[in-house]
Scaffold this active site. Structure first.
Site, PDB file in Angstrom:
ATOM      1  N   HIS A  85       0.869  -1.204   0.040  1.00  0.00           N
ATOM      2  CA  HIS A  85      -0.206   0.005  -0.094  1.00  0.00           C
ATOM      3  C   HIS A  85       0.627   1.213   0.018  1.00  0.00           C
ATOM      4  O   HIS A  85       1.724   1.316   0.814  1.00  0.00           O
ATOM      5  CB  HIS A  85      -0.891  -0.192   1.175  1.00  0.00           C
ATOM      6  CG  HIS A  85      -1.922  -1.133   1.229  1.00  0.00           C
ATOM      7  ND1 HIS A  85      -3.482  -0.993   1.012  1.00  0.00           N
ATOM      8  CD2 HIS A  85      -1.813  -2.406   1.205  1.00  0.00           C
ATOM      9  CE1 HIS A  85      -3.875  -1.934   1.143  1.00  0.00           C
ATOM     10  NE2 HIS A  85      -2.924  -3.137   1.201  1.00  0.00           N
ATOM     11  N   HIS A 117      -3.061  -4.702   8.492  1.00  0.00           N
ATOM     12  CA  HIS A 117      -1.940  -3.825   8.129  1.00  0.00           C
ATOM     13  C   HIS A 117      -1.902  -3.102   9.551  1.00  0.00           C
ATOM     14  O   HIS A 117      -1.623  -2.001   9.441  1.00  0.00           O
ATOM     15  CB  HIS A 117      -2.196  -2.937   6.947  1.00  0.00           C
ATOM     16  CG  HIS A 117      -1.896  -3.647   5.766  1.00  0.00           C
ATOM     17  ND1 HIS A 117      -0.959  -3.831   5.164  1.00  0.00           N
ATOM     18  CD2 HIS A 117      -3.045  -4.374   5.014  1.00  0.00           C
ATOM     19  CE1 HIS A 117      -1.117  -4.540   3.981  1.00  0.00           C
ATOM     20  NE2 HIS A 117      -2.349  -4.802   3.979  1.00  0.00           N
ATOM     21  N   ASN A 119       0.090 -11.809   7.442  1.00  0.00           N
ATOM     22  CA  ASN A 119       0.682 -11.021   6.432  1.00  0.00           C
ATOM     23  C   ASN A 119       0.459  -9.415   7.086  1.00  0.00           C
ATOM     24  O   ASN A 119      -0.824  -9.159   7.465  1.00  0.00           O
ATOM     25  CB  ASN A 119      -0.019 -11.085   5.214  1.00  0.00           C
ATOM     26  CG  ASN A 119       0.376 -12.305   4.574  1.00  0.00           C
ATOM     27  OD1 ASN A 119      -0.507 -13.108   4.289  1.00  0.00           O
ATOM     28  ND2 ASN A 119       1.513 -12.749   4.464  1.00  0.00           N
ATOM     29  N   ALA A 120       1.469  -8.481   6.939  1.00  0.00           N
ATOM     30  CA  ALA A 120       1.296  -7.138   7.326  1.00  0.00           C
ATOM     31  C   ALA A 120       1.172  -7.153   8.825  1.00  0.00           C
ATOM     32  O   ALA A 120       0.222  -6.092   9.020  1.00  0.00           O
ATOM     33  CB  ALA A 120       0.267  -6.478   6.462  1.00  0.00           C
ATOM     34  N   ASP A 131      -7.224 -12.815  -2.149  1.00  0.00           N
ATOM     35  CA  ASP A 131      -6.206 -11.545  -2.228  1.00  0.00           C
ATOM     36  C   ASP A 131      -5.895 -11.582  -3.788  1.00  0.00           C
ATOM     37  O   ASP A 131      -4.815 -10.980  -3.728  1.00  0.00           O
ATOM     38  CB  ASP A 131      -5.381 -11.655  -0.980  1.00  0.00           C
ATOM     39  CG  ASP A 131      -4.608 -10.321  -1.000  1.00  0.00           C
ATOM     40  OD1 ASP A 131      -5.342  -9.157  -0.873  1.00  0.00           O
ATOM     41  OD2 ASP A 131      -3.477 -10.214  -0.741  1.00  0.00           O
TER      42      ASP A 131
END
Length: 370
Positions: A141, A194, A217-218, A270
């Site tokens: 991002h 995130h 993830n993230a 995703d």
């Protein structure tokens, strides 16, 4: 008119059922009966021993077939996704928009509203992944568009959307409680993603946040002195999505997460598509998508391939892998008529062979032409 699907192995609610027929009337499942009890006036479809399961539901996908809705959110991109996903057995999906300009988000809202009256029926709404994330865990991002949520802006988007925004991924540790309370009051699914939240922060906010975006993830890795977000997920057990391609997450970790989260772990793709414009120029590298600098930016999965990977690589049984791709996401979105092959449930169904290749798809009782 009743349609009877027979000579199949029915996968539903964690079990495999033999010797039954599924009766469809209009858009719903009328009943599941013994194969000897099919009404005389039925149209019988012999599935020749195929597996029959609920249609799959993908709550995070960005584009398909060269049209990246997440970066250029057009009506045409939505139509492309609907068509491609139906062929893959995905009978419900959230079109997802990643962190971007306000203009792109608002164009996605406009396109979703415009397309609604033309939808085939598997487009379920929008998922905004960002822009209210933690820049420390930004992944692909762009940091320049990441920001803290402002209640006035959030309200404006929700009002504009007229019900099309169904899910928002945020970093809760950076947001004001009034934003979270407002989204909950609007019945928007809030998912933590995130995020750089501490264990203490996460265990507190999972009392009012119902999901986690792409587990592992993230987010900070587990540390024995600073446990972080992931152990909080295992303790509080919100719904958690996971990308089962073996690239985003090692299959051993998927197996562990399944043991700890049970029916709260569900599959997403995703998935993105190749793009060469906008802030997400995804590059296909053979088995995944990356940004030009090599940052992992999306998968090349289909939902059925994710199911297959769970079976072959993570030791998850077929019926339970199907649940992870249908029933559990249906529960998160509070869809009371999706995710099972049972009476009164929507006749969104897939048939596939022993190699998990799709042979037939039904959406709202209608056979989909490939």
């Amino acid at each position: 008119m009743i349609t009877a699907l027979t000579n199949c192995i029915i996968i539903s609610n964690g079990s495999e059922i033999f010797g039954r027929a599924v009766l469809i009337k209009d858009t719903a499942i009328l009943d599941v009966v013994n194969a000897t009890s099919i009404p005389d006036d039925s149209t019988v479809i012999d599935l020749d021993g195929a597996y029959l399961a609920p249609g799959l539901i993908d709550l995070q996908i960005y584009g398909s077939g060269g049209q990246l809705f997440g970066g250029n959110p057009t009506v045409s991109a939505l139509e492309q996704m609907e068509t491609d996903l139906l062929r893959q057995g995905t009978t419900g999906f959230f079109a997802t928009v990643a962190t971007n300009t306000n203009e792109i988000v608002e164009h996605a809202i406009y396109s979703a509203k415009s397309y609604r009256k033309h939808s085939k029926g598997n487009f379920l709404g929008l998922h905004l992944e960002g822009p209210y994330l933690n820049p420390k865990r930004k992944g692909a991002h762009p940091e320049k568009y990441i920001k803290k949520a402002v209640l006035a802006e959030v309200k404006d988007w929700i009002v504009q959307a007229e019900g099309e925004i169904k899910m928002i991924t945020i970093a809760p540790e950076l947001q004001d409680r009034e934003v979270v309370d407002y989204l909950n009051a609007q019945n928007i699914i809030i998912s933590c993603g995130h995020s750089d939240a501490s264990y203490e922060e996460a265990t507190a906010f999972f009392d009012h946040i119902s999901a986690v975006t792409h587990l592992f993830n993230a987010m900070p890795a587990i540390h024995h002195r600073q446990p972080g977000l992931i152990p909080a997920v295992f303790k509080k057990k919100p719904f958690a999505s996971i990308v089962a391609d073996g690239i985003h997450v090692n299959f051993a970790m998927i197996e562990l997460a399944k043991q700890l989260l049970g029916d709260k772990l569900f599959l997403i793709t995703d998935a993105v598509t190749e793009a060469n414009e906008g802030v997400y120029p995804h590059v296909f590298t053979g088995d995944r998508y990356t940004m030009p600098d090599g940052t992992l930016s999306g998968s090349a999965l289909s939902m059925l391939q994710a199911v297959k990977n769970c079976i072959n690589e993570a030791g998850i049984q077929l019926s339970e892998a199907i649940n992870m791709a249908s029933l559990y996401p249906a529960k998160l979105i509070k869809s009371l008529n999706k995710g099972k092959v049972e009476a009164s449930y929507s006749a969104d169904l897939i048939a596939f062979d022993k190699n998990l290749q799709i042979t037939k798809v039904w959406l709202n009782g209608e056979a989909v032409k490939f």
